[in-house]
Design an enzyme around this catalytic site. Structure first.
Site, PDB file in Angstrom:
ATOM      1  N   TYR A  49      -1.338  -0.524  10.281  1.00  0.00           N
ATOM      2  CA  TYR A  49      -1.469  -0.881   8.868  1.00  0.00           C
ATOM      3  C   TYR A  49      -0.206  -0.508   8.091  1.00  0.00           C
ATOM      4  O   TYR A  49       0.318  -1.309   7.312  1.00  0.00           O
ATOM      5  CB  TYR A  49      -2.689  -0.169   8.284  1.00  0.00           C
ATOM      6  CG  TYR A  49      -2.996  -0.506   6.851  1.00  0.00           C
ATOM      7  CD1 TYR A  49      -3.566  -1.734   6.508  1.00  0.00           C
ATOM      8  CD2 TYR A  49      -2.743   0.407   5.823  1.00  0.00           C
ATOM      9  CE1 TYR A  49      -3.864  -2.039   5.188  1.00  0.00           C
ATOM     10  CE2 TYR A  49      -3.037   0.112   4.510  1.00  0.00           C
ATOM     11  CZ  TYR A  49      -3.602  -1.106   4.192  1.00  0.00           C
ATOM     12  OH  TYR A  49      -3.905  -1.406   2.884  1.00  0.00           O
TER      13      TYR A  49
ATOM     14  N   SER B  65       0.838  -1.207   0.000  1.00  0.00           N
ATOM     15  CA  SER B  65       0.000   0.000   0.000  1.00  0.00           C
ATOM     16  C   SER B  65       0.867   1.248   0.000  1.00  0.00           C
ATOM     17  O   SER B  65       2.032   1.208   0.441  1.00  0.00           O
ATOM     18  CB  SER B  65      -0.900   0.005   1.244  1.00  0.00           C
ATOM     19  OG  SER B  65      -1.523   1.264   1.414  1.00  0.00           O
TER      20      SER B  65
END
Length: 246
Positions: A157, A144
């Site tokens: 995350y 990501s």
């Protein structure tokens, strides 16, 4: 019809919706047999397999919690029964619950590592013996933009997704000696999926191009990496210009 992945078996984790679904369809169109992995969404996974079969493709839906070692072993045993070994591994399964800095707990952090990072380690380790034996393999990890910029979801995350890039680099380096096995990462940003739509705080104005990305735009890059034998150890950004590389 051009089918560069004819006779190849692709495992796409978390393939029951969103990015995983788009990736599965892209690989099927290129001729691959796709294993649609899911954890609890049996109905959705079965529907994707049906859609693929309706278009003349071949797919199987197999349940497994890919953050659990025993479940991953069972997954590979089932794949061996129905399709054979894994040639293309797309580690897409993940979670991204948004947390503020003050509310991230140790459990949040551990859960993010387990599902977003450890799962990729478990699935890759079991895919490697077959890839090495055939001297062919494509390992494609969905990381990501959060790994590069911190993102908007939280440190739990961002840390897990950054770990995915390190894992990719290690596999690419260690497997290069075989000549036929590559490992790469894709770092999307704000792709228009149900997960994104559920967070009203995320706006397309964050993106220089002024819009969210489409799942198919990520799937295009997966297909590139699945069919190219000279790209390895790279993190390809699909982010509308949010993070620009040199």
């Amino acid at each position: 019809m051009d089918t560069p992945l004819k006779d190849k078996i692709a495992l796409v984790t978390g393939a029951y919706k969103g990015l995983g679904k788009a990736i599965a369809f892209s690989l099927v169109k290129a001729g691959a047999t796709v294993i649609v992995n899911y954890n609890s969404s049996k109905t959705e996974a079965a529907a994707i397999v049906q859609q693929i079969e309706n278009t003349g493709g071949k797919a199987f839906a197999i349940q497994a919690d890919v953050s659990d070692e025993a479940a991953v072993k069972a997954l590979y045993e089932e794949i061996e029964k129905v399709a054979g070994g894994v040639d293309i591994l797309v580690n897409n399964a993940g979670i991204n619950p948004t947390k503020t800095l003050e509310t991230v707990t140790l459990n949040d952090f551990k859960q993010s590592l387990d599902i977003n990072l450890t799962s990729a380690f478990l699935t890759t380790q079991l895919a490697l013996p077959g890839m090495i034996e055939k001297n062919f393999g494509r390992i494609i990890n969905l990381t990501s933009v959060a790994a590069q910029l911190g993102g908007v979801i939280g440190p739990h995350y961002a840390a897990a997704k950054a770990g995915m890039i390190g894992l990719t680099h290690s596999y690419a380096s260690l497997l290069a000696k075989y000549g036929g096995i590559t490992a790469n990462a894709i770092a999307p940003a704000l792709i228009e999926t149900d997960m994104l739509k559920s967070n009203t705080n995320i706006k397309p104005t964050l993106i220089p191009l002024g819009r969210f990305g489409q799942p198919e735009e990520v799937a295009d890059v997966v297909l590139l990496l699945a069919t190219n034998g000279y790209i390895t150890g790279q993190t390809i950004s699909v982010n509308g210009g949010w993070y620009m590389t040199s």
